[in-house]
Design an enzyme around this catalytic site. Structure first.
Site, PDB file in Angstrom:
ATOM      1  N   SER A  82       3.117  -4.504 -11.776  1.00  0.00           N
ATOM      2  CA  SER A  82       2.076  -5.188 -10.790  1.00  0.00           C
ATOM      3  C   SER A  82       0.906  -4.293 -10.663  1.00  0.00           C
ATOM      4  CB  SER A  82       2.768  -5.491  -9.671  1.00  0.00           C
ATOM      5  OG  SER A  82       3.451  -6.530  -9.559  1.00  0.00           O
ATOM      6  N   ASP A 120      -1.855 -13.328  -5.695  1.00  0.00           N
ATOM      7  CA  ASP A 120      -0.868 -12.448  -5.234  1.00  0.00           C
ATOM      8  C   ASP A 120      -0.458 -12.823  -3.768  1.00  0.00           C
ATOM      9  OD1 ASP A 120       0.300  -9.778  -4.587  1.00  0.00           O
ATOM     10  OD2 ASP A 120      -0.592  -9.183  -6.574  1.00  0.00           O
ATOM     11  N   HIS A 126       1.168  -6.118  -0.824  1.00  0.00           N
ATOM     12  CA  HIS A 126       1.042  -6.139  -2.585  1.00  0.00           C
ATOM     13  C   HIS A 126      -0.253  -6.704  -2.955  1.00  0.00           C
ATOM     14  CE1 HIS A 126       2.308  -7.386  -6.772  1.00  0.00           C
ATOM     15  NE2 HIS A 126       3.251  -6.425  -6.458  1.00  0.00           N
TER      16      HIS A 126
END
Length: 773
Positions: free
Chosen positions: A563, A158, A233
């Site tokens: 996600s 990620d 994220h």
């Protein structure tokens, strides 16, 4: 007929209805970009080599062998090492290098070169969700049986991690597993002391990104050249998968509670492959290569775009290697819904995860001056500040070509919007960004209005000013009121956090849909998991809205996307791996898929009695296992050439001989998908179930046939005498539908093998999907 049911974590494969075209989810919408070819400019390519090259043994190392290919293509005395980005050994045999077009053409002619692919650029796609899935720290639950995932290692590919987040505290964590071979790579604002018994490894991969990014990012947020997360994220997804327990967690007072990941006792290894300008396949493959060597148990990739053929998909190829090493690979399905056949990461050895809703809401009601109410949602902390509920003039600025209806930067006339509540349509720019534009123009509040493309999708934000999001139907009512009233006025009434009063789960509007474009006989996505308004850890360099102008600081914030769904399944995979360390990735995925119900929690029930899906997945009764050889045979049935299969599997195979020895083969997948075309009316499918429950167990089949389809199953009872015994059953699927030309149609049903023992009820469920072309 409508093809979407409300479904929960697991059995997302039946969810196909088209609901919206694109989602503007921050960091979550995924694009696929092919690098253009220019004859005299350097471009990055991933070069795949034969794993047992004819002359590889003549070199002192695989690295020197790889460099020799570059050396043979260079026309100058240039050092070949200056062109090499990565040398791959575990996820694939080969390398990534910068080449001109003429050098590429020369390289393609060399022996042992299997395939050359251009580097591709992708973009990346909680306090309550663990409760929604039935995870509880009390005795007898999935957490208890798996010891909270102790001993498992989840590798997260990620944007990196914010190691100081309380979600990564290692208090009470067991020692680092002895099998771990990874490192804590130092870099900008990150040193080896940032790792601990929770965050046991951290690396970053930037070579593909660096050579492809010729310009600096315009974003004023600092990009860390290290495993440290710049965008949030990766911190969010890592904590969702395996964050430790954090008491009194909330987002500025909203959604308060104890934050926990799905596998709070599992270890985390972070591989930073995504940067402001995207995630490059050369970097992703390098991270998978290292992760396999490091010894992870689960790979979690919240990455996914439009589908690719498996032989052209680096993630599919790398994950096949991982699967052979016993590593479960879990990937996001992508956010290109509701476009049909938009699901990505379609390899059958990958667990592909779509996104669903939760039954948690953040109401922020619009009360219009005429007494009308519009339901909206927001995570602006308005419930703490009563002054935000003041009635204001409403304005919706349209006309011109500046994009004022979308509240684009610089589009709002200050004189008209100052002190007013501004209506902004969804689309073009980010949702939270629109609020910042309104604020800068002097607006006092905002109503974010869904357009027809978004329908009633309700991804919320922690806005920088009083704001709420209303669905499309409500936005139509709002605009009628504005246009029919001399002085339209309204106020926003913030309702805080409400749990349990709404229908859930349902498929998220943005979640990519099946059937799979390239493998229609495999239902994808495999499962869905909570992916809308998920609250998880957040770095301290960013405000909760992710906007550079947002000076607020929080430990948790809200995000939506596949996600966010992916790490839920990654965590539950780690729980099962901890409970059954010898199970194959296919067995673990089967346990997750077959223990699902297809209904919601309102009895339209997602619950099986009092057992939520996560509890049942730990004790599934029966599993559909798959060997690597069976995947190879499956690729033959898809019509792949032997060279394409070798590209994926590194196995020499004669499909003619393979299919002759496996007549009537069908992959032993936990779901069943049949495609009728060219007038075909019936098919027979075999499946093999392995008993992982109790000895001396008898299972009976129950079938809900798809509409216009007859389903016959033999035998109708499976009698297992001992644990790990496998039995085969056959399914005849017969079409009774009168076909019409030039029209594709679908139907769905299910079969379940049911065993009722003295102390347990096993229900092993498989969806049946039928497509007529």
């Amino acid at each position: 007929m409508s093809f979407t049911k409300s479904c929960m974590l697991f059995q997302a494969s039946t969810c196909y209805r088209v609901m919206e075209a694109k989602s503007q989810l921050l960091f979550s919408t995924l694009f696929l970009s092919f690098v253009s070819l220019h004859a005299n400019t350097l471009q990055t390519y991933v070069v795949q080599l034969h794993p047992h090259g004819v002359i590889s043994s003549l070199f002192t190392s695989k690295l020197h062998w790889h460099l020799s290919f570059i050396e043979q293509t260079l026309s100058s005395e240039e050092d070949p090492a200056s062109r090499l980005l990565y040398s791959y050994h575990f996820a694939m045999e080969g390398f990534a290098a910068q080449l001109t077009r003429s050098e590429l053409e020369s390289l393609q002619k060399l022996p042992d070169v299997i395939a050359i692919r251009p580097d591709r650029r992708l973009q990346v796609q909680t306090t309550y969700s663990y409760k929604f899935l039935g995870l509880s720290p009390t005795n007898g639950g999935a957490w208890y049986e798996s010891q909270f995932g102790h001993g498992s290692i989840i590798g997260v590919l990620d944007t990196g991690i914010w190691p100081e987040s309380p979600s990564f505290d290692d208090h009470g964590m067991p020692p680092v597993p002895k099998k771990w071979r990874g490192v804590c790579q130092e870099g900008q604002s990150f040193n080896s002391s940032n790792c601990n018994r929770k965050l046991i490894g951290a690396r970053f991969f930037t070579k593909g990104h660096r050579v492809a990014s010729t310009t600096m990012s315009p974003n004023i947020i600092q990009e860390y050249v290290s495993p440290r997360d710049s965008t949030g994220h990766g911190t969010h997804t890592s904590s969702t998968a395996a964050g430790t327990s954090v008491s009194m967690a909330s987002v500025l007072g909203n959604a308060g509670g104890v934050a926990r990941g799905m596998a709070p006792g599992a270890h985390i290894a972070v591989y930073k492959v995504c940067w402001f300008n995207g995630c490059y396949s050369s970097d992703i493959l390098a991270a998978m290569d290292v992760a396999i060597r490091d010894g992870v148990d689960v790979l979690s990739l919240s990455l996914g775009g439009f589908p690719l053929p498996l032989f052209d998909d680096s993630i599919a190829i790398g994950s096949f290697r991982a699967m052979e090493h016993g590593i479960s690979v879990v990937c996001a399905a992508g956010n290109n819904g509701p476009l049909q056949s938009s699901v990505a990461n379609i390899a059958p050895w990958i667990a592909t995860v779509g996104a669903s809703t939760l039954d948690r809401r953040f109401p922020a009601i619009v009360r219009m001056a005429d007494g009308g109410l519009l339901y909206g949602e927001s995570m602006y902390p308005g419930n703490q500040f009563s002054k935000t509920e003041k009635e204001l003039d409403l304005i919706y600025v349209t006309g011109g070509d500046g994009g004022s209806e979308f509240c684009l930067k610089g589009s709002l006339p200050i004189a008209e919007v100052r002190g007013k509540m501004v209506v902004c349509d969804r689309g073009v720019n980010g949702r939270a960004e629109k609020g910042q534009v309104v604020k800068e123009a002097g607006g006092a509040a905002m109503i974010l209005a869904n357009t027809e493309i978004n329908l009633e999708e309700d991804s919320v934000d922690v806005h920088v000013l009083p704001a709420t999001l209303v669905g499309f139907a409500e936005s139509v009512r709002l605009k009628v009121y504005i246009n029919s009233t001399r002085r339209a006025r309204a106020r926003i009434i913030f309702g805080g956090t409400v749990i349990g009063r709404s229908r859930a789960p349902a498929v998220a509007q943005f979640s990519a849909r099946g059937p799979s474009l390239y493998t229609p006989t495999i239902l994808k996505p495999d499962v869905i998991a909570p992916g809308v308004n998920i609250i998880a850890a957040w770095p301290q360099n960013l405000g909760p809205s992710s906007l550079p102008e947002d000076n607020r600081r929080v430990n948790f914030t809200v995000m939506s996307g596949t996600s966010m769904a992916c790490p839920h399944v990654s965590g539950i995979t780690a729980l099962i791996r901890s409970a059954y360390p010898k199970w194959s990735p296919a067995a673990i995925k089967s346990a997750i898929m077959t223990t699902a119900d297809g209904n919601d929690h309102f009895g339209k029930p997602i619950m099986d009695g009092n057992k939520p899906p996560a509890v049942k997945a730990i004790n599934p009764g029966l599993i559909y296992d798959i060997t690597p050889d069976e995947y190879v045979t499956h690729l033959c049935t898809l019509g792949y050439t032997e060279s394409e299969i070798f590209t994926i599997t590194h196995r020499n195979v004669s499909c003619h001989e393979n299919l002759r020895m496996n007549r009537g083969f069908s992959l032993n997948y936990p779901s069943i998908s049949v495609v009728f075309k060219h007038g075909k009316k019936s098919t027979m499918i075999r499946r093999r179930l392995t008993n992982v429950g109790s000895p001396n167990s008898i299972y009976s089949v129950k079938v809900t046939a798809p509409e216009d389809v007859e389903v016959r199953i033999k035998p109708q009872r499976l009698i297992f005498k001992y644990v790990n015994q496998s039995l085969i059953y056959r399914i005849w699927i017969i079409s009774r539908k009168r076909m019409t030309k030039d029209r594709m149609s679908f139907a769905q049903g299910q079969l379940a093998w049911v065993h009722s023992g003295n102390s347990s009820l096993y229900r092993v469920r498989s969806p049946i999907s039928v497509t007529w072309k």
